[in-house]
Structure formats: structure tokens, C-alpha cells
Write an enzyme that holds these catalytic residues in place. Structure first.
Site, PDB file in Angstrom:
ATOM      1  N   HIS A   1      42.407  21.906   4.187  1.00 45.83           N
ATOM      2  CA  HIS A   1      42.348  20.439   4.250  1.00 45.83           C
ATOM      3  C   HIS A   1      43.544  19.958   5.065  1.00 45.83           C
ATOM      4  CE1 HIS A   1      42.314  16.240   3.050  1.00 45.83           C
ATOM      5  NE2 HIS A   1      41.077  16.425   2.635  1.00 45.83           N
TER       6      HIS A   1
ATOM      7  N   GLU B   1      37.037  16.326   9.446  1.00 46.24           N
ATOM      8  CA  GLU B   1      37.665  15.083   8.979  1.00 46.24           C
ATOM      9  C   GLU B   1      38.822  14.702   9.905  1.00 46.24           C
ATOM     10  OE1 GLU B   1      37.201  15.031   4.213  1.00 46.24           O
ATOM     11  OE2 GLU B   1      39.118  15.773   4.932  1.00 46.24           O
TER      12      GLU B   1
HETATM   13  O1  G3P Z   1      38.630  15.504   1.505  1.00 41.69           O
HETATM   14  C1  G3P Z   1      38.125  14.230   1.596  1.00 41.69           C
HETATM   15  C2  G3P Z   1      39.019  13.317   2.299  1.00 41.69           C
HETATM   16  O2  G3P Z   1      40.086  13.801   2.970  1.00 41.69           O
HETATM   17  C3  G3P Z   1      38.463  12.032   2.739  1.00 41.69           C
HETATM   18  O3  G3P Z   1      39.232  11.124   2.079  1.00 41.69           O
HETATM   19  O4  G3P Z   1      39.714   9.015   1.007  1.00 41.69           O
HETATM   20  O5  G3P Z   1      38.901   9.062   3.352  1.00 41.69           O
HETATM   21  O6  G3P Z   1      37.332   9.628   1.504  1.00 41.69           O
HETATM   22  P1  G3P Z   1      38.760   9.628   1.999  1.00 41.69           P
END
Ligand code: G3P
Length: 229
Positions: free
Chosen positions: A100, A148
Site C-alpha cells: 500500500h 491507487e
Molecule cells: O486502501 C484504500 C485507500 O488507500 C483509499 O483510501 O480513503 O481514499 O478510500 P480512501
């Protein structure tokens, strides 16, 4: 000797509990039970990723797959502070997130962590920050890749809205390497955010604040699951 590959049901909603107060200890259990209820109500796959300190307690109480948020490749033994795949499995984890952007691993450590987890039959959901990195981590053959963009994490604008090309390119780049399902995450809040993600080729979403920090987390889970087809 590797355990047989066991594909998980997709599409999938993965809720990363991170270390939020709202998803720690007793709150982790409450949220996990809501996630289980949402999965049962919609018939859709929901997985949760909890802190190691909550893993055994939560995994013993819910039927949905519980993941860790991180694993180290170190074996059991003299490795102070490491989170071994064996310990995660013993605590009831079905798998783990890896790499992550809030818990990055070097390439060598990551590939070894994936290998070790897979050897024990743990599902590996490997994160990447963009499409180039998504293809790179796909070459280590995790079960899933989750893209992400870090700058969108925790915000109100979803990756599917702000950077649709990152999702599309990641799906294409990963498929060139291996037939691994690609998820996307960052800023996902609404049914539409999820629908758009799926339209861009994602086989699911990885979310945190949109659920964990919500006034009514169950309502948000249901809304997201509605978009997951
Ligand atoms: O692992 C999920 C994450 O990093 C996304 O976070 O708070 O943007 O949904 P968020």
C-alpha cells in the site's frame, strides 16, 4: 510447495480499515459485522483489511474474508517486529494487502512477500500507484492488483473521476503481463464512482474513508455495492 491457486469471487469491494479510530478495536468489530451484513444483503463479495491487533478477534466473528493490511516476508523466528505470513494465517487472515502507498515495500521484499504468502495459501492484493507500477507488481503474480494514485487517497474526488486513464491503462498494462483482476481505489464514495470504475475495467474497488469515516457506514457500503456489477 505452492498451495493451489484459489481465485476469489469478483467483483469485490475491499474495505481497508487503516488505523482509523472508527475502525480500531471494538469499532473494527462493529464495522466488520456491518460489512458482513452488507455482503449478505446484496450477495456480493466484500472483504475487509484490518490491523494485525484486531485480526484474530475480527476473523473469529465474521464469515466474510478478513485480510491483513501488510505482511513481511520474514519467516517465524528471530525477526522482532515482523508480521510473518504464518502468524497472519494462524490469526485467521485469508490474505493480505501488500505494498500500500502508506506501507511501501522494495521490489525484492514485495516479490518475496507475495511468494511466501501464496505458498501458505494467503490471497495477495498488491497495490500500485500508477499503471507502470501496476504492470511491474503484476509480474510478481499476486492474486489481484489495486491501483491507487496516492494524491487522491482520502479525498473527495474518486480515481475513476479524476484519473480514469490511470485505471484504464492499469487494466491494459496488467493484462499484458498476466490475467490478474485489477481493482482501483482512492476517493471512492458513491455508487457512480464504483460504476465508473467497473466501466473502466476494474473488477472491484479498494476503499477506506468513504466507509470508515462516514456517518452511516452501512448505507455507504450498500451504495457502493449497488455500483458493483
Ligand atoms: O486502501 C484504500 C485507500 O488507500 C483509499 O483510501 O480513503 O481514499 O478510500 P480512501
Amino acid at each position: 510447495m505452492s498451495m493451489p491457486y484459489k481465485p476469489l469471487k469478483t467483483p469485490v469491494l475491499i474495505i481497508n480499515f487503516k488505523t482509523y479510530k472508527e475502525s480500531t478495536g471494538k469499532n473494527a468489530l462493529k464495522l466488520a459485522l456491518l460489512a458482513e451484513k452488507a455482503s449478505k444483503k446484496t450477495g456480493k463479495q466484500v472483504m475487509i483489511a484490518v490491523q494485525p491487533t484486531d485480526l484474530r478477534m475480527v476473523a473469529g466473528k465474521v464469515s466474510i474474508p478478513v485480510l491483513a493490511q501488510h505482511a513481511d516476508p520474514e519467516p517465524q523466528g528471530a525477526h522482532t517486529g515482523s508480521v510473518s505470513p504464518e502468524a497472519l494465517k494462524d490469526a485467521g487472515a485469508k490474505g493480505t494487502l501488500l505494498n500500500h502507498s502508506e506501507k511501501k515495500l522494495s521490489d525484492n521484499v514485495l516479490s518475496e512477500a507475495i511468494r511466501r504468502c501464496k505458498e501458505l495459501g494467503l490471497v495477495t492484493v498488491c497495490c500500485a500507484t500508477n499503471n507502470t507500477k501496476a504492470a511491474k507488481v503484476a509480474s510478481y503474480h499476486p492474486h489481484m492488483v489495486a491501483v491507487e494514485p496516492p494524491e487522491l487517497i482520502g479525498g473527495n474526488v474518486s480515481v475513476s473521476q479524476a484519473s480514469p486513464e490511470v485505471v484504464e491503462k492499469s487494466v491494459k498494462s496488467v493484462l499484458r503481463v498476466s490475467r490478474i483482476p485489477v481493482l482501483c481505489g482512492a476517493g471512492i464514495h458513491t455508487t457512480k464512482d464504483v460504476q465508473d470504475s467497473v466501466r473502466l475495467g476494474a473488477k472491484g474497488v479498494l476503499v477506506a474513508s468513504g466507509v470508515v469515516k462516514a456517518k452511516n457506514p452501512y448505507k455507504e457500503m450498500i451504495a457502493m455495492l449497488e455500483g458493483l456489477v
